[in-house]
Design a protein around this motif. Structure first.
Motif, PDB file in Angstrom:
ATOM      1  N   ALA A  59      -1.239   6.414  21.595  1.00 20.23           N
ATOM      2  CA  ALA A  59      -0.071   6.899  20.849  1.00 20.23           C
ATOM      3  C   ALA A  59       0.672   5.730  20.206  1.00 20.23           C
ATOM      4  CB  ALA A  59       0.857   7.680  21.778  1.00 20.23           C
TER       5      ALA A  59
ATOM      6  N   VAL B  98      -1.239   4.493  17.147  1.00 19.72           N
ATOM      7  CA  VAL B  98      -1.130   5.419  16.018  1.00 19.72           C
ATOM      8  C   VAL B  98       0.242   5.279  15.342  1.00 19.72           C
ATOM      9  CG1 VAL B  98      -0.929   7.877  15.431  1.00 19.72           C
ATOM     10  CG2 VAL B  98      -2.834   7.089  16.823  1.00 19.72           C
ATOM     11  N   ILE B  99       1.307   5.197  16.168  1.00 21.95           N
ATOM     12  CA  ILE B  99       2.659   5.124  15.604  1.00 21.95           C
ATOM     13  C   ILE B  99       2.877   3.788  14.884  1.00 21.95           C
ATOM     14  CG2 ILE B  99       5.119   5.037  16.209  1.00 21.95           C
ATOM     15  CD1 ILE B  99       4.443   7.143  18.404  1.00 21.95           C
TER      16      ILE B  99
ATOM     17  N   ILE C  14       3.627  -5.540  -9.407  1.00 25.62           N
ATOM     18  CA  ILE C  14       4.543  -5.149 -10.487  1.00 25.62           C
ATOM     19  C   ILE C  14       5.333  -6.369 -10.950  1.00 25.62           C
ATOM     20  CG2 ILE C  14       6.623  -3.812 -11.051  1.00 25.62           C
ATOM     21  CD1 ILE C  14       5.610  -1.607  -9.241  1.00 25.62           C
TER      22      ILE C  14
ATOM     23  N   LEU D 135       8.460   8.324   8.494  1.00 29.78           N
ATOM     24  CA  LEU D 135       7.158   7.764   8.111  1.00 29.78           C
ATOM     25  C   LEU D 135       6.664   8.360   6.794  1.00 29.78           C
ATOM     26  CD1 LEU D 135       5.555   7.806  11.673  1.00 29.78           C
ATOM     27  CD2 LEU D 135       6.401   5.821  10.409  1.00 29.78           C
TER      28      LEU D 135
ATOM     29  N   TYR E  13      -0.002  -5.030 -13.879  1.00 23.58           N
ATOM     30  CA  TYR E  13      -0.400  -3.684 -14.304  1.00 23.58           C
ATOM     31  C   TYR E  13      -0.228  -3.510 -15.814  1.00 23.58           C
ATOM     32  CZ  TYR E  13      -0.295  -2.431  -9.358  1.00 23.58           C
ATOM     33  OH  TYR E  13      -0.532  -2.366  -8.020  1.00 23.58           O
ATOM     34  N   ASP E  14       0.145  -4.580 -16.512  1.00 22.82           N
ATOM     35  CA  ASP E  14       0.558  -4.424 -17.909  1.00 22.82           C
ATOM     36  C   ASP E  14      -0.550  -4.571 -18.937  1.00 22.82           C
ATOM     37  OD1 ASP E  14       3.006  -3.960 -17.002  1.00 22.82           O
ATOM     38  OD2 ASP E  14       3.874  -5.902 -17.465  1.00 22.82           O
ATOM     39  N   ASP E  15      -1.814  -4.438 -18.536  1.00 24.39           N
ATOM     40  CA  ASP E  15      -2.866  -4.630 -19.548  1.00 24.39           C
ATOM     41  C   ASP E  15      -3.148  -3.367 -20.354  1.00 24.39           C
ATOM     42  OD1 ASP E  15      -3.988  -3.339 -17.373  1.00 24.39           O
ATOM     43  OD2 ASP E  15      -4.898  -5.202 -16.661  1.00 24.39           O
TER      44      ASP E  15
ATOM     45  N   PRO F 278       2.310   1.732   5.350  1.00 22.51           N
ATOM     46  CA  PRO F 278       3.052   1.899   4.096  1.00 22.51           C
ATOM     47  C   PRO F 278       3.852   0.659   3.691  1.00 22.51           C
ATOM     48  CG  PRO F 278       3.977   3.298   5.830  1.00 22.51           C
ATOM     49  CD  PRO F 278       2.703   2.740   6.359  1.00 22.51           C
TER      50      PRO F 278
ATOM     51  N   VAL G 139       1.319  -1.612   1.986  1.00 23.89           N
ATOM     52  CA  VAL G 139       0.934  -1.068   0.675  1.00 23.89           C
ATOM     53  C   VAL G 139       2.075  -1.258  -0.323  1.00 23.89           C
ATOM     54  CG1 VAL G 139       0.349   1.054  -0.567  1.00 23.89           C
ATOM     55  CG2 VAL G 139      -0.672   0.603   1.666  1.00 23.89           C
ATOM     56  N   HIS G 140       3.292  -0.937   0.113  1.00 18.26           N
ATOM     57  CA  HIS G 140       4.464  -1.058  -0.749  1.00 18.26           C
ATOM     58  C   HIS G 140       4.648  -2.501  -1.212  1.00 18.26           C
ATOM     59  CE1 HIS G 140       8.746  -1.339  -1.758  1.00 18.26           C
ATOM     60  NE2 HIS G 140       8.661  -0.069  -2.066  1.00 18.26           N
TER      61      HIS G 140
ATOM     62  N   LEU H  55      -4.031  12.362  17.300  1.00 19.40           N
ATOM     63  CA  LEU H  55      -3.402  11.999  18.581  1.00 19.40           C
ATOM     64  C   LEU H  55      -3.352  13.202  19.530  1.00 19.40           C
ATOM     65  CD1 LEU H  55      -2.126   9.599  19.996  1.00 19.40           C
ATOM     66  CD2 LEU H  55       0.069  10.245  19.017  1.00 19.40           C
TER      67      LEU H  55
ATOM     68  N   ILE I 291       1.989  -3.461  -3.878  1.00 16.79           N
ATOM     69  CA  ILE I 291       2.255  -2.903  -5.206  1.00 16.79           C
ATOM     70  C   ILE I 291       3.461  -3.597  -5.835  1.00 16.79           C
ATOM     71  CG2 ILE I 291       2.840  -0.802  -6.483  1.00 16.79           C
ATOM     72  CD1 ILE I 291       1.462   0.774  -4.197  1.00 16.79           C
ATOM     73  N   ALA I 292       4.513  -3.823  -5.020  1.00 17.55           N
ATOM     74  CA  ALA I 292       5.728  -4.461  -5.542  1.00 17.55           C
ATOM     75  C   ALA I 292       5.408  -5.864  -6.094  1.00 17.55           C
ATOM     76  CB  ALA I 292       6.778  -4.550  -4.435  1.00 17.55           C
TER      77      ALA I 292
ATOM     78  N   ASN J  14       1.179   3.806  11.598  1.00 20.14           N
ATOM     79  CA  ASN J  14       1.919   4.606  10.619  1.00 20.14           C
ATOM     80  C   ASN J  14       3.131   3.881  10.055  1.00 20.14           C
ATOM     81  OD1 ASN J  14       1.024   7.302   9.916  1.00 20.14           O
ATOM     82  ND2 ASN J  14       1.047   7.727  12.097  1.00 20.14           N
ATOM     83  N   ILE J  15       3.700   2.964  10.838  1.00 20.70           N
ATOM     84  CA  ILE J  15       4.863   2.207  10.375  1.00 20.70           C
ATOM     85  C   ILE J  15       4.425   1.066   9.464  1.00 20.70           C
ATOM     86  CG2 ILE J  15       6.809   0.749  11.106  1.00 20.70           C
ATOM     87  CD1 ILE J  15       6.817   2.377  13.750  1.00 20.70           C
TER      88      ILE J  15
END
Lengths: 54, 244
Positions: free
Chosen positions: A25, A28-29, A47, B218, A52-54, A36, A39-40, B105, A43-44, A32-33
């Motif tokens: 558990a 998994v948690i 940018i 999340l 990404y400006d082509d 993202p 990934v964020h 889970l 991407i930031a 999940n935190i």
């Protein structure tokens, strides 16, 4: 209620099942935190660098 | 309605979603931690299952989230299909991996619990099988989203799958009553006298509410990343990161 810490960790003989469940558990948690956020951030950054400006 | 319109604006949502996510995260984590602590430490030992029943405090909130998450995706799916609201599209795409991981889970903790109690990791009974189908539905939404290039077309396909697949949710819920299952019947939602002692039930309710708030947190976190990806070429997104 447990009588001692030792008894708490032993979980009445079910320690691998109980602690195994809680460990999965936690993974998994945390996954999940963290995902993202990474990934964020990726991407930031792209940018900001105008990739990404082509 | 003007308020709703403003909330639908993507730059505005991007800005406010961060404090909202944090406002969900703090009570969510605290409640879940309190519930798990109560379940692991304070709740009395179960007279039939010994300490193994303490898996309940992670298994039931996860299973609850698996149903709650899919239902919320189906509702967002209707909104996305009928009103073409971009935020609804982003929500259902962002909720899918969170829901899938909690479904996973619920299945894994159920298997770990089943081994000492039933003597087997898995049986093909109605509850377990329908929950496994739910995992496949979640994975289907994720795969569909990854397979289609255009984000709007992808989101519409995902919305359709979410709406159609939601039929599985009541099937999972009532499976233990409609069919003879090895899985036990409902404990919390039973009418009349609660089937659990308050010392056992109270932490479970806290954990379930905490998990629900964490789901919101999340999913918002995922929505922000998804939103930024879609809007990566927009002027507002560039402005956000050039000023920073």
């Amino acid at each position: 209620m447990h009588e001692s810490w030792q008894q708490f960790w032993a979980m009445g003989g079910y320690a691998p099942y109980v602690w195994g469940s809680y460990a999965i558990a936690a993974i998994v948690i945390v996954g999940n935190i963290v995902t993202p956020v990474l990934v964020h951030r990726h991407i930031a950054r792209r940018i900001k660098n105008e990739e990404y400006d082509d | 309605m003007l308020w709703l319109h403003r909330f639908g604006s993507l730059p505005y949502f991007y800005r406010v979603s961060r404090p909202i996510a944090i406002a969900l995260a703090v009570p969510g984590v605290l409640l879940a931690a309190y519930g798990v602590y109560g379940g692991l430490v304070n709740a009395p030992v179960d007279y039939q299952q010994g300490d193994a029943f303490r898996i309940l405090y992670i298994h039931v909130p996860s299973a609850w989230l698996s149903l709650f998450g899919y239902t919320s995706m189906a509702i967002a799916g209707v909104v996305a299909l009928v009103w073409r609201l971009k935020l609804a599209e982003i929500f259902l795409v962002a909720a899918a991996p969170v829901g899938a991981s909690f479904t996973f889970l619920a299945l894994v903790t159920g298997a770990i619990w089943g081994k000492p109690m039933w003597g087997t990791w898995w049986v093909w009974d109605a509850r377990l099988t329908s929950e496994l189908i739910l995992l496949f539905l979640y994975l289907g939404v994720i795969a569909l989203h990854n397979a289609i290039e255009s984000p709007r077309t992808a989101a519409r396909a995902c919305a359709l799958l979410s709406v159609v697949g939601v039929i599985n949710v009541p099937i999972i819920h009532y499976s233990v009553e409609w069919w003879n299952t090895l899985h036990q019947g409902p404990t919390v939602t039973r009418f009349g006298r609660p089937a659990m002692e308050m010392d056992m039930l109270w932490p479970l309710l806290c954990a379930a509410l905490g998990f629900t708030l964490m789901f919101g947190w999340l999913t918002l976190w995922n929505m922000r990343a998804q939103l930024l990806w879609r809007e990566r070429r927009s002027r507002w997104a560039k402005k956000v990161f050039s000023d920073a």
